[in-house]
Design an enzyme around this catalytic site. Structure first.
Site, PDB file in Angstrom:
ATOM      1  N   SER A 147       1.081  -1.365   0.026  1.00 27.72           N
ATOM      2  CA  SER A 147       0.029  -0.332  -0.016  1.00 27.72           C
ATOM      3  C   SER A 147       0.937   1.395  -0.138  1.00 27.72           C
ATOM      4  CB  SER A 147      -0.827   0.396   1.221  1.00 27.72           C
ATOM      5  OG  SER A 147      -1.099   1.291   0.996  1.00 27.72           O
ATOM      6  N   TYR A 160      -3.010  -0.498  10.185  1.00 30.16           N
ATOM      7  CA  TYR A 160      -2.702  -0.306   8.763  1.00 30.16           C
ATOM      8  C   TYR A 160      -1.254  -0.036   7.956  1.00 30.16           C
ATOM      9  CZ  TYR A 160      -4.586  -0.480   3.862  1.00 30.16           C
ATOM     10  OH  TYR A 160      -4.226  -1.190   2.547  1.00 30.16           O
TER      11      TYR A 160
HETATM   12  P1  NDP Z   1     -11.840  -4.388  -0.052  1.00 26.27           P
HETATM   13  O1  NDP Z   1     -12.232  -3.496   0.814  1.00 26.27           O
HETATM   14  O2  NDP Z   1     -12.959  -3.596  -1.437  1.00 26.27           O
HETATM   15  O3  NDP Z   1     -12.084  -6.111  -0.207  1.00 26.27           O
HETATM   16  C1  NDP Z   1     -11.293  -6.335   0.679  1.00 26.27           C
HETATM   17  C2  NDP Z   1     -11.372  -8.195   0.548  1.00 26.27           C
HETATM   18  O4  NDP Z   1     -10.467  -8.402   1.190  1.00 26.27           O
HETATM   19  C3  NDP Z   1     -12.757  -8.550   0.028  1.00 26.27           C
HETATM   20  O5  NDP Z   1     -12.846  -9.584  -1.188  1.00 26.27           O
HETATM   21  C4  NDP Z   1     -12.683  -9.445   2.007  1.00 26.27           C
HETATM   22  O6  NDP Z   1     -13.617 -10.177   1.202  1.00 26.27           O
HETATM   23  C5  NDP Z   1     -11.425  -9.750   1.633  1.00 26.27           C
HETATM   24  N1  NDP Z   1     -11.283 -10.303   3.223  1.00 26.27           N
HETATM   25  C6  NDP Z   1     -11.321  -8.519   4.003  1.00 26.27           C
HETATM   26  N2  NDP Z   1     -11.260  -9.518   5.712  1.00 26.27           N
HETATM   27  C7  NDP Z   1     -10.807 -11.406   5.242  1.00 26.27           C
HETATM   28  C8  NDP Z   1     -10.518 -12.438   6.092  1.00 26.27           C
HETATM   29  N3  NDP Z   1     -10.501 -11.724   7.793  1.00 26.27           N
HETATM   30  N4  NDP Z   1     -10.615 -13.156   5.770  1.00 26.27           N
HETATM   31  C9  NDP Z   1     -10.657 -13.391   4.403  1.00 26.27           C
HETATM   32  N5  NDP Z   1     -10.780 -12.434   2.872  1.00 26.27           N
HETATM   33  C10 NDP Z   1     -10.695 -11.065   3.926  1.00 26.27           C
HETATM   34  O7  NDP Z   1     -10.011  -3.882  -0.140  1.00 26.27           O
HETATM   35  P2  NDP Z   1      -9.768  -3.688  -1.948  1.00 26.27           P
HETATM   36  O8  NDP Z   1      -9.981  -4.307  -3.279  1.00 26.27           O
HETATM   37  O9  NDP Z   1      -9.764  -2.069  -2.274  1.00 26.27           O
HETATM   38  O10 NDP Z   1      -7.645  -3.958  -1.623  1.00 26.27           O
HETATM   39  C11 NDP Z   1      -7.827  -5.624  -1.632  1.00 26.27           C
HETATM   40  C12 NDP Z   1      -5.763  -5.032  -1.431  1.00 26.27           C
HETATM   41  O11 NDP Z   1      -5.057  -4.274  -1.575  1.00 26.27           O
HETATM   42  C13 NDP Z   1      -5.684  -4.680   0.172  1.00 26.27           C
HETATM   43  O12 NDP Z   1      -4.592  -5.440   0.746  1.00 26.27           O
HETATM   44  C14 NDP Z   1      -5.533  -3.446   0.591  1.00 26.27           C
HETATM   45  O13 NDP Z   1      -4.673  -3.138   1.387  1.00 26.27           O
HETATM   46  C15 NDP Z   1      -4.687  -3.375  -0.898  1.00 26.27           C
HETATM   47  N6  NDP Z   1      -4.795  -1.833  -1.151  1.00 26.27           N
HETATM   48  C16 NDP Z   1      -5.510  -0.897  -1.807  1.00 26.27           C
HETATM   49  C17 NDP Z   1      -6.120   0.210  -2.054  1.00 26.27           C
HETATM   50  C18 NDP Z   1      -6.779   0.661  -2.047  1.00 26.27           C
HETATM   51  O14 NDP Z   1      -6.835   1.907  -2.627  1.00 26.27           O
HETATM   52  N7  NDP Z   1      -8.293   0.012  -2.590  1.00 26.27           N
HETATM   53  C19 NDP Z   1      -4.344   1.113  -2.203  1.00 26.27           C
HETATM   54  C20 NDP Z   1      -3.545   0.269  -1.648  1.00 26.27           C
HETATM   55  C21 NDP Z   1      -3.487  -0.931  -0.678  1.00 26.27           C
HETATM   56  P3  NDP Z   1     -14.728 -10.851   2.520  1.00 26.27           P
HETATM   57  O15 NDP Z   1     -15.241 -10.017   3.393  1.00 26.27           O
HETATM   58  O16 NDP Z   1     -16.197 -11.384   1.812  1.00 26.27           O
HETATM   59  O17 NDP Z   1     -13.826 -11.474   3.777  1.00 26.27           O
END
Ligand code: NDP
Length: 254
Positions: A147, A160
């Protein structure tokens, strides 16, 4: 001699944590478009099912398993189920993560633990399980989602930021250890991407500030991240390991 397609993932087996929405979904679909069979590992079964349907329409084998990555005893069975169903794992994408907005003065032990267990401990444990399997076949790709907060601090989400900084160091450390086993470990560092995670920023002054600061002048779409994941999952990146590939429209260059 005809060159093979370096980005072709036909016959490769991939698992994507948090692959049911946002960036994880876009990566899952991208890997499938490149030919990989894909397993989605996330908590919400309905969302998992929806993505499996989308993946199946691309003509690849696909499956989902309901998994909370914080449940340590579930990680090994989850990877075992993927391997039983689709075949030996070639590609692990550690994408699942959460952010809890609480500054250090407000944060409690529970919110800290939840973030670290989801964003860091699970990345280590899943990578370890996957790497042991990959090492037996002397081939593998581990891709971790970092990130901007791997680089910058944040007063709002210190847990985070700490977890994502550590993900980069974990990526480099495992890359060194696993290189002799022909396993490449890299991180993708997305900028501001339009997903549920960043939805709270929409319609705030911070949203406009981010766009102003981003040389590309916009938020990224989840699909903007998929191409880098395909590259890091493919033979095109066989000499790339321990790298952090920035996909941020230039945000961190400024
Ligand atoms: P979202 O919040 O849109 O999606 C998060 C995903 O992670 C969902 O599919 C959720 O599914 C899953 N998830 C969360 N907690 C758990 C858990 N305990 N066990 C299993 N699955 C889990 O996040 P983004 O798509 O935005 O982010 C994806 C990645 O990219 C992350 O690592 C984030 O830190 C990183 N990132 C994102 C940025 C952004 O601007 N969006 C910027 C920089 C990094 P469910 O709830 O069904 O479990």
């Amino acid at each position: 001699m005809a060159r093979t397609n370096l980005f072709d993932l036909s016959g490769r087996i991939a698992a994507v944590t948090g692959g049911n929405r946002g960036i994880g979904r876009a990566i899952a679909l991208g890997l499938a478009q490149a030919g990989a069979s894909v397993a989605v590992l996330a908590r919400k079964a309905d969302n998992n099912r929806a993505v499996v349907q989308e993946l199946s329409k691309l003509g690849v084998a696909a499956m989902a398993r309901t998994l909370d990555v914080r449940q340590r005893s579930e990680l090994e069975p989850a990877i075992a189920e993927v391997e039983r169903t689709l075949g030996p794992l070639d590609i692990l994408v550690n994408n699942a993560a959460i952010a809890i907005v609480k500054g250090a003065l407000q944060a409690d032990q529970k919110s800290w633990d939840t973030v670290i267990e989801t964003n860091l401990t699970a990345v280590f444990l899943l990578s370890q399980i996957a790497a042991r399997s990959m090492a037996r076949r002397r081939r593998g790709k581990i891709i971790n989602l970092a990130s901007e907060y791997s680089i910058f601090g944040s007063s709002l989400i210190p847990g985070y930021s700490a977890s994502k900084g550590a993900v980069v160091q974990l990526t480099k450390s495992m890359a060194i250890e696993l290189a002799p086993h022909n396993i490449q470990v890299n991180a993708i560092l997305p900028g501001w991407i339009d997903t549920d995670l960043t939805a709270p920023v929409k319609n705030t002054a911070q949203y406009d500030e981010i766009i102003l600061r981003t040389p590309a002048g916009r938020f990224g779409a989840p699909e903007d991240v998929a191409g880098t994941a395909i590259f890091l999952a493919s033979d095109a990146s066989n000499f790339v390991t321990g790298s952090v590939v920035t996909v941020d429209g230039g945000y961190s260059a400024r």
